[in-house]
Design a protein around this motif. Sequence first.
Motif, PDB file in Angstrom:
ATOM      1  N   ASP A   1       0.772  -1.135  -0.084  1.00 35.91           N
ATOM      2  CA  ASP A   1       0.063  -0.051  -0.129  1.00 35.91           C
ATOM      3  C   ASP A   1       0.839   1.364  -0.056  1.00 35.91           C
ATOM      4  OD1 ASP A   1      -1.920  -1.718  -0.044  1.00 35.91           O
ATOM      5  OD2 ASP A   1      -2.616  -1.535   2.321  1.00 35.91           O
TER       6      ASP A   1
ATOM      7  N   MET B   1       4.064   1.546  -1.516  1.00 41.46           N
ATOM      8  CA  MET B   1       4.990   1.235  -2.534  1.00 41.46           C
ATOM      9  C   MET B   1       6.453   0.914  -1.897  1.00 41.46           C
ATOM     10  SD  MET B   1       4.639   2.570  -5.939  1.00 41.46           S
ATOM     11  CE  MET B   1       3.041   3.237  -6.675  1.00 41.46           C
TER      12      MET B   1
ATOM     13  N   ALA C   1       7.543   1.895   1.073  1.00 39.43           N
ATOM     14  CA  ALA C   1       8.222   2.688   1.636  1.00 39.43           C
ATOM     15  C   ALA C   1       9.019   2.560   2.961  1.00 39.43           C
ATOM     16  CB  ALA C   1       7.473   3.879   2.122  1.00 39.43           C
TER      17      ALA C   1
ATOM     18  N   ALA D   1      10.080   2.942  -2.783  1.00 36.77           N
ATOM     19  CA  ALA D   1      10.022   4.551  -2.903  1.00 36.77           C
ATOM     20  C   ALA D   1      10.592   5.296  -1.872  1.00 36.77           C
ATOM     21  CB  ALA D   1       8.528   4.766  -3.428  1.00 36.77           C
ATOM     22  N   GLY D   2      11.449   4.584  -1.359  1.00 35.39           N
ATOM     23  CA  GLY D   2      12.133   5.742  -0.122  1.00 35.39           C
ATOM     24  C   GLY D   2      11.596   5.562   0.968  1.00 35.39           C
TER      25      GLY D   2
ATOM     26  N   ASP E   1       9.695   6.266   4.602  1.00 32.62           N
ATOM     27  CA  ASP E   1       8.272   6.522   4.871  1.00 32.62           C
ATOM     28  C   ASP E   1       7.967   7.881   5.032  1.00 32.62           C
ATOM     29  OD1 ASP E   1       5.822   6.736   5.935  1.00 32.62           O
ATOM     30  OD2 ASP E   1       5.487   4.588   5.513  1.00 32.62           O
ATOM     31  N   ILE E   2       7.682   8.705   4.209  1.00 30.56           N
ATOM     32  CA  ILE E   2       7.576  10.204   4.254  1.00 30.56           C
ATOM     33  C   ILE E   2       6.659  10.428   5.406  1.00 30.56           C
ATOM     34  CG2 ILE E   2       7.180  12.364   3.163  1.00 30.56           C
ATOM     35  CD1 ILE E   2       7.898  11.033   0.323  1.00 30.56           C
ATOM     36  N   LYS E   3       5.419   9.933   5.237  1.00 28.46           N
ATOM     37  CA  LYS E   3       4.468  10.018   6.453  1.00 28.46           C
ATOM     38  C   LYS E   3       5.277   9.749   7.857  1.00 28.46           C
ATOM     39  CE  LYS E   3       0.258   8.362   3.929  1.00 28.46           C
ATOM     40  NZ  LYS E   3       0.127   7.117   3.226  1.00 28.46           N
TER      41      LYS E   3
ATOM     42  N   PHE F   1      18.010   6.123  10.849  1.00 27.42           N
ATOM     43  CA  PHE F   1      18.258   5.374   9.528  1.00 27.42           C
ATOM     44  C   PHE F   1      19.788   5.030   9.724  1.00 27.42           C
ATOM     45  CE2 PHE F   1      15.088   8.050   7.255  1.00 27.42           C
ATOM     46  CZ  PHE F   1      13.933   7.216   7.377  1.00 27.42           C
TER      47      PHE F   1
ATOM     48  N   GLU G   1      19.169   3.763  -2.645  1.00 25.79           N
ATOM     49  CA  GLU G   1      20.265   3.832  -1.673  1.00 25.79           C
ATOM     50  C   GLU G   1      20.438   2.372  -0.976  1.00 25.79           C
ATOM     51  OE1 GLU G   1      18.703   7.263   0.287  1.00 25.79           O
ATOM     52  OE2 GLU G   1      20.858   7.635   0.492  1.00 25.79           O
TER      53      GLU G   1
ATOM     54  N   PRO H   1      15.304  11.548  -5.206  1.00 18.56           N
ATOM     55  CA  PRO H   1      14.374  12.957  -5.106  1.00 18.56           C
ATOM     56  C   PRO H   1      14.358  13.691  -4.077  1.00 18.56           C
ATOM     57  CG  PRO H   1      13.100  11.032  -5.172  1.00 18.56           C
ATOM     58  CD  PRO H   1      14.296  10.483  -5.377  1.00 18.56           C
ATOM     59  N   GLU H   2      15.174  13.266  -3.040  1.00 21.05           N
ATOM     60  CA  GLU H   2      14.947  13.922  -1.836  1.00 21.05           C
ATOM     61  C   GLU H   2      14.812  15.562  -1.776  1.00 21.05           C
ATOM     62  OE1 GLU H   2      16.979  11.465  -2.453  1.00 21.05           O
ATOM     63  OE2 GLU H   2      17.210   9.965  -0.642  1.00 21.05           O
TER      64      GLU H   2
ATOM     65  N   LEU I   1      11.930  17.161  -1.375  1.00 22.43           N
ATOM     66  CA  LEU I   1      11.325  17.127   0.087  1.00 22.43           C
ATOM     67  C   LEU I   1      12.030  17.639   1.057  1.00 22.43           C
ATOM     68  CD1 LEU I   1      11.021  13.045   0.219  1.00 22.43           C
ATOM     69  CD2 LEU I   1       9.032  14.759  -0.146  1.00 22.43           C
TER      70      LEU I   1
ATOM     71  N   GLY J   1      20.013  10.117   2.684  1.00 22.54           N
ATOM     72  CA  GLY J   1      20.306   9.939   4.111  1.00 22.54           C
ATOM     73  C   GLY J   1      20.965   8.635   4.316  1.00 22.54           C
TER      74      GLY J   1
ATOM     75  N   PHE K   1      14.251  10.921 -12.290  1.00 16.43           N
ATOM     76  CA  PHE K   1      14.492   9.401 -12.398  1.00 16.43           C
ATOM     77  C   PHE K   1      15.291   9.103 -13.742  1.00 16.43           C
ATOM     78  CE2 PHE K   1       9.877   9.098 -10.381  1.00 16.43           C
ATOM     79  CZ  PHE K   1      10.405   9.720  -9.198  1.00 16.43           C
TER      80      PHE K   1
HETATM   81  C1  HXC Z   1       5.115   6.936   2.334  1.00 15.75           C
HETATM   82  C2  HXC Z   1       4.459   6.619   0.304  1.00 15.75           C
HETATM   83  C3  HXC Z   1       5.918   6.890  -0.278  1.00 15.75           C
HETATM   84  C4  HXC Z   1       6.897   6.993   0.533  1.00 15.75           C
HETATM   85  C5  HXC Z   1       4.513   6.160  -2.226  1.00 15.75           C
HETATM   86  N1  HXC Z   1       3.920   6.328  -1.017  1.00 15.75           N
HETATM   87  N2  HXC Z   1       5.921   6.576  -1.778  1.00 15.75           N
HETATM   88  N3  HXC Z   1       4.241   6.618   1.253  1.00 15.75           N
HETATM   89  N4  HXC Z   1       6.600   7.527   1.771  1.00 15.75           N
HETATM   90  N5  HXC Z   1       8.401   7.235   0.324  1.00 15.75           N
HETATM   91  C6  HXC Z   1       2.507   6.074  -0.945  1.00 15.75           C
HETATM   92  C7  HXC Z   1       1.745   7.154  -1.427  1.00 15.75           C
HETATM   93  O1  HXC Z   1       1.466   8.251  -0.461  1.00 15.75           O
HETATM   94  C8  HXC Z   1       0.368   6.274  -1.848  1.00 15.75           C
HETATM   95  O2  HXC Z   1      -0.460   6.200  -0.771  1.00 15.75           O
HETATM   96  C9  HXC Z   1       0.744   4.879  -2.581  1.00 15.75           C
HETATM   97  O3  HXC Z   1       1.961   4.907  -1.538  1.00 15.75           O
HETATM   98  C10 HXC Z   1       1.039   4.998  -3.726  1.00 15.75           C
HETATM   99  O4  HXC Z   1       1.612   6.127  -4.188  1.00 15.75           O
HETATM  100  P1  HXC Z   1       1.216   7.228  -5.383  1.00 15.75           P
HETATM  101  O5  HXC Z   1       2.122   8.338  -5.154  1.00 15.75           O
HETATM  102  O6  HXC Z   1      -0.300   7.283  -5.279  1.00 15.75           O
HETATM  103  O7  HXC Z   1       1.552   6.432  -6.719  1.00 15.75           O
HETATM  104  P2  HXC Z   1       2.083   7.064  -8.134  1.00 15.75           P
HETATM  105  O8  HXC Z   1       1.342   8.164  -8.672  1.00 15.75           O
HETATM  106  O9  HXC Z   1       2.093   5.754  -9.078  1.00 15.75           O
HETATM  107  O10 HXC Z   1       3.561   7.442  -7.876  1.00 15.75           O
HETATM  108  C11 HXC Z   1       4.611   6.637  -7.390  1.00 15.75           C
HETATM  109  C12 HXC Z   1       5.723   7.292  -6.877  1.00 15.75           C
HETATM  110  C13 HXC Z   1       5.329   8.474  -5.973  1.00 15.75           C
HETATM  111  C14 HXC Z   1       6.431   8.149  -8.330  1.00 15.75           C
HETATM  112  C15 HXC Z   1       6.654   6.348  -6.389  1.00 15.75           C
HETATM  113  O11 HXC Z   1       4.673   7.737  -4.716  1.00 15.75           O
HETATM  114  C16 HXC Z   1       6.535   9.082  -5.306  1.00 15.75           C
HETATM  115  O12 HXC Z   1       7.056  10.128  -5.755  1.00 15.75           O
HETATM  116  N6  HXC Z   1       6.706   8.766  -4.128  1.00 15.75           N
HETATM  117  C17 HXC Z   1       7.723   9.451  -3.102  1.00 15.75           C
HETATM  118  C18 HXC Z   1       9.343   9.338  -3.630  1.00 15.75           C
HETATM  119  C19 HXC Z   1      10.304   9.910  -2.815  1.00 15.75           C
HETATM  120  O13 HXC Z   1      10.204  11.212  -2.788  1.00 15.75           O
HETATM  121  N7  HXC Z   1      11.002   9.131  -2.302  1.00 15.75           N
HETATM  122  C20 HXC Z   1      12.255   9.954  -1.245  1.00 15.75           C
HETATM  123  C21 HXC Z   1      11.802   9.713  -0.087  1.00 15.75           C
HETATM  124  S1  HXC Z   1      13.014  10.372   1.062  1.00 15.75           S
HETATM  125  P3  HXC Z   1      -2.150   6.531  -0.523  1.00 15.75           P
HETATM  126  O14 HXC Z   1      -2.339   6.256   0.803  1.00 15.75           O
HETATM  127  O15 HXC Z   1      -1.964   7.865  -0.736  1.00 15.75           O
HETATM  128  O16 HXC Z   1      -2.676   5.665  -1.183  1.00 15.75           O
HETATM  129  C22 HXC Z   1      13.983   9.263   1.170  1.00 15.75           C
HETATM  130  C23 HXC Z   1      15.165   9.777   2.414  1.00 15.75           C
HETATM  131  C24 HXC Z   1      16.257   8.516   2.170  1.00 15.75           C
HETATM  132  O17 HXC Z   1      13.962   8.143   0.981  1.00 15.75           O
HETATM  133  C25 HXC Z   1      16.548   8.616   3.708  1.00 15.75           C
HETATM  134  C26 HXC Z   1      17.279   7.333   4.018  1.00 15.75           C
HETATM  135  C27 HXC Z   1      16.462   6.194   4.139  1.00 15.75           C
END
Ligand code: HXC
Length: 258
Positions: free
Chosen positions: A23, A25, A27, A63-64, A66-68, A84, A112, A131-132, A135, A140, A165
């Motif tokens: 649910d 991706m 995360a 997908a990285g 968990d932003i939430k 982390f 990573e 793509p950090e 945000l 990290g 990407f």
């Molecule tokens: C929490 C995430 C998430 C994430 C996706 N979801 N990525 N939740 N943290 N990183 C959730 C969405 O909120 C959504 O939940 C569900 O997964 C489906 O994602 P969608 O966005 O609706 O799908 P889509 O339009 O196909 O886009 C996919 C995506 C996009 C391109 C991967 O979700 C995206 O850009 N995600 C974030 C990618 C990102 O910025 N990653 C870096 C994070 S920072 P709901 O509940 O709404 O259905 C990071 C720092 C590293 O990683 C530090 C060390 C670990």
Amino acid sequence: MAYETLIVEIEDHIALIKLNRPDAMNALNTQLLEELSKALRACESNDKVRCVVLTGSDKAFAAGADIKEMSDKSFVEAFTNDLFGRETQEMLRCRKPIIAAVAGYALGGGCELAMMCDFIIAADTAKFGQPEINLGVVAGIGGTQRLTRFAGKSKSMDMHLTGRFMTAEEAERSGLVSRVVPAKKLMEEAMGAAAKITEKSALTAMAVKEAVNRAYEVPLNEGLLFERRLFHALFATDDQKEGMAAFLEKREAQFRDK
Ligand code: HXC
């Protein structure tokens, strides 16, 4: 062992670890990272495991972070708990080979995590990114360091500054991944590579891993010396005698990890 965010299967000396938060991706939240640490520790101490394959789903390796979960953290919380840092140490401690089998998104911490594995096999659907910056943070768990070492400064700056990407094909061209295969063949290819590794001496495989990883840690001369000394040391093993005897006798080697 039961996990909620992973599916772990061990068969034919290969541990297949599947990230399983469909649910979100895949995360990387605290629970997943802690379970992954536990699973890797279990693999490390299980004599039946000779190689690990880490994968996600068709849509996302991960997908990285968990932003939430992390959006409300304070600096003090992140710093004090070494956010982390603690959770990802196990990956680096594992002395058994780990292959990342990546399909779909491998973004931020997902990219990573894949780079922390020993090599990456990608499906043609894979998309890698850091793509950090979108945000308001930087990578990290190694993105700025590993991607730069693997793909060079220009590519790494491009990925981290624009947050774009890259396709599997571009990732292969850049040296980030070792092979690209059609999505349908990803697991067959990754398990096939793992099976090949399980046939080798586990001892020698460990030495390979140490030697290659040294290339990222020490100056060339030190790395060359480390490699040569390891090469010398392996003449003390039964597996060296067996490997070379098998070649000369035109038969398959029977390694005993000694
Ligand atoms: C929490 C995430 C998430 C994430 C996706 N979801 N990525 N939740 N943290 N990183 C959730 C969405 O909120 C959504 O939940 C569900 O997964 C489906 O994602 P969608 O966005 O609706 O799908 P889509 O339009 O196909 O886009 C996919 C995506 C996009 C391109 C991967 O979700 C995206 O850009 N995600 C974030 C990618 C990102 O910025 N990653 C870096 C994070 S920072 P709901 O509940 O709404 O259905 C990071 C720092 C590293 O990683 C530090 C060390 C670990």
